[in-house]
Write a protein that holds these residues in place. Structure first.
Motif, mmCIF file in Angstrom:
data_model
loop_
_atom_site.group_PDB
_atom_site.id
_atom_site.type_symbol
_atom_site.label_atom_id
_atom_site.label_comp_id
_atom_site.label_asym_id
_atom_site.label_seq_id
_atom_site.Cartn_x
_atom_site.Cartn_y
_atom_site.Cartn_z
ATOM 1 N N GLU A 44 0.839 -1.207 0.000
ATOM 2 C CA GLU A 44 0.000 0.000 0.000
ATOM 3 C C GLU A 44 0.872 1.254 0.000
ATOM 4 O O GLU A 44 0.587 2.214 -0.714
ATOM 5 C CB GLU A 44 -0.950 -0.010 1.208
ATOM 6 N N ALA A 45 1.939 1.247 0.792
ATOM 7 C CA ALA A 45 2.873 2.382 0.794
ATOM 8 C C ALA A 45 3.547 2.507 -0.571
ATOM 9 O O ALA A 45 3.758 3.615 -1.077
ATOM 10 C CB ALA A 45 3.912 2.204 1.894
ATOM 11 N N GLY A 46 3.861 1.366 -1.187
ATOM 12 C CA GLY A 46 4.461 1.372 -2.520
ATOM 13 C C GLY A 46 3.512 1.904 -3.575
ATOM 14 O O GLY A 46 3.934 2.587 -4.523
ATOM 15 N N LYS A 47 2.229 1.616 -3.417
ATOM 16 C CA LYS A 47 1.226 2.120 -4.364
ATOM 17 C C LYS A 47 1.184 3.644 -4.334
ATOM 18 O O LYS A 47 1.098 4.292 -5.384
ATOM 19 C CB LYS A 47 -0.157 1.548 -4.037
ATOM 20 N N ILE A 48 1.259 4.209 -3.148
ATOM 21 C CA ILE A 48 1.258 5.673 -3.012
ATOM 22 C C ILE A 48 2.500 6.261 -3.694
ATOM 23 O O ILE A 48 2.407 7.240 -4.438
ATOM 24 C CB ILE A 48 1.175 6.086 -1.529
ATOM 25 N N LEU A 49 3.662 5.641 -3.474
ATOM 26 C CA LEU A 49 4.890 6.106 -4.140
ATOM 27 C C LEU A 49 4.769 5.970 -5.653
ATOM 28 O O LEU A 49 5.175 6.863 -6.404
ATOM 29 C CB LEU A 49 6.104 5.317 -3.635
ATOM 30 N N CYS A 54 5.964 7.364 -10.104
ATOM 31 C CA CYS A 54 6.196 6.396 -11.183
ATOM 32 C C CYS A 54 5.116 6.384 -12.261
ATOM 33 O O CYS A 54 5.398 6.075 -13.424
ATOM 34 C CB CYS A 54 6.321 4.990 -10.608
ATOM 35 N N ALA A 55 3.872 6.673 -11.879
ATOM 36 C CA ALA A 55 2.726 6.461 -12.773
ATOM 37 C C ALA A 55 2.774 7.305 -14.045
ATOM 38 O O ALA A 55 2.205 6.903 -15.063
ATOM 39 C CB ALA A 55 1.421 6.720 -12.029
ATOM 40 N N SER A 56 3.451 8.431 -14.024
ATOM 41 C CA SER A 56 3.485 9.261 -15.228
ATOM 42 C C SER A 56 4.292 8.608 -16.347
ATOM 43 O O SER A 56 4.090 8.939 -17.518
ATOM 44 C CB SER A 56 4.029 10.657 -14.920
ATOM 45 N N CYS A 57 5.171 7.683 -16.009
ATOM 46 C CA CYS A 57 6.001 7.016 -17.029
ATOM 47 C C CYS A 57 5.758 5.515 -17.147
ATOM 48 O O CYS A 57 6.157 4.909 -18.150
ATOM 49 C CB CYS A 57 7.481 7.240 -16.730
ATOM 50 N N HIS A 58 5.197 4.887 -16.115
ATOM 51 C CA HIS A 58 5.009 3.429 -16.099
ATOM 52 C C HIS A 58 3.553 3.058 -15.859
ATOM 53 O O HIS A 58 2.975 3.465 -14.855
ATOM 54 C CB HIS A 58 5.849 2.787 -14.988
ATOM 55 N N LYS A 59 2.986 2.267 -16.768
ATOM 56 C CA LYS A 59 1.639 1.711 -16.571
ATOM 57 C C LYS A 59 1.761 0.407 -15.790
ATOM 58 O O LYS A 59 2.825 -0.215 -15.756
ATOM 59 C CB LYS A 59 0.980 1.428 -17.919
#
Length: 134
Positions: A44-49, A54-59
């Motif tokens: 869950e902490a990793g999802k927030i990070l 990360c989400a702008s470059c990795h799906k």
């Protein structure tokens, strides 16, 4: 070593990393062992990070945006390799054959996200969750 591989001294030149599919890459993480079950709190902490950094470059699928999609990443690389890439991206892109090959495909260097070791483990646990670890 009973496998018939090189038993010479550590001064011997190691085999190229490209021949070692389980290579841990370059950095402080070596032979990292992970639990068979997911650490939900870390994930869950990793999802927030992931959402922030990360989400702008990795799906979370196998679709490449700027960087490669994350689907199946924990099956393609060792935990140590992923942790080293996350925390030591510049050296990995300069020296690691797998990282260099990804850079040739993506054409954009991943920026150093300045993650702590704990952050990196949390992101890795989220990657495992994304890959179906329960």
């Amino acid at each position: 070593d009973s496998s018939g591989t090189n038993t010479g001294s550590k001064a011997d030149k190691p085999a190229p990393a490209a021949t070692a599919p389980d290579d841990d890459g370059y950095g402080k993480f070596k032979n990292v062992q992970v639990s068979a079950t997911l650490d939900v709190v870390k994930a869950e902490a990793g999802k927030i990070l992931y959402e922030v950094k990360c989400a702008s470059c990795h799906k979370l699928t196998d679709e490449r945006v700027v960087g490669p999609g994350w689907k199946g990443v924990t099956g393609r690389h060792t935990p140590a390799w992923i942790l080293n890439f996350i925390t030591n991206v510049d050296e990995m892109l300069e020296k690691d054959p797998k990282a260099k090959a990804m850079l040739e495909i993506c054409l954009v260097r991943m920026p150093n996200q300045n993650l702590t070791d704990a952050d990196a483990f949390n992101v890795y646990e989220f990657m495992r969750q994304n890959d179906g670890v329960k």
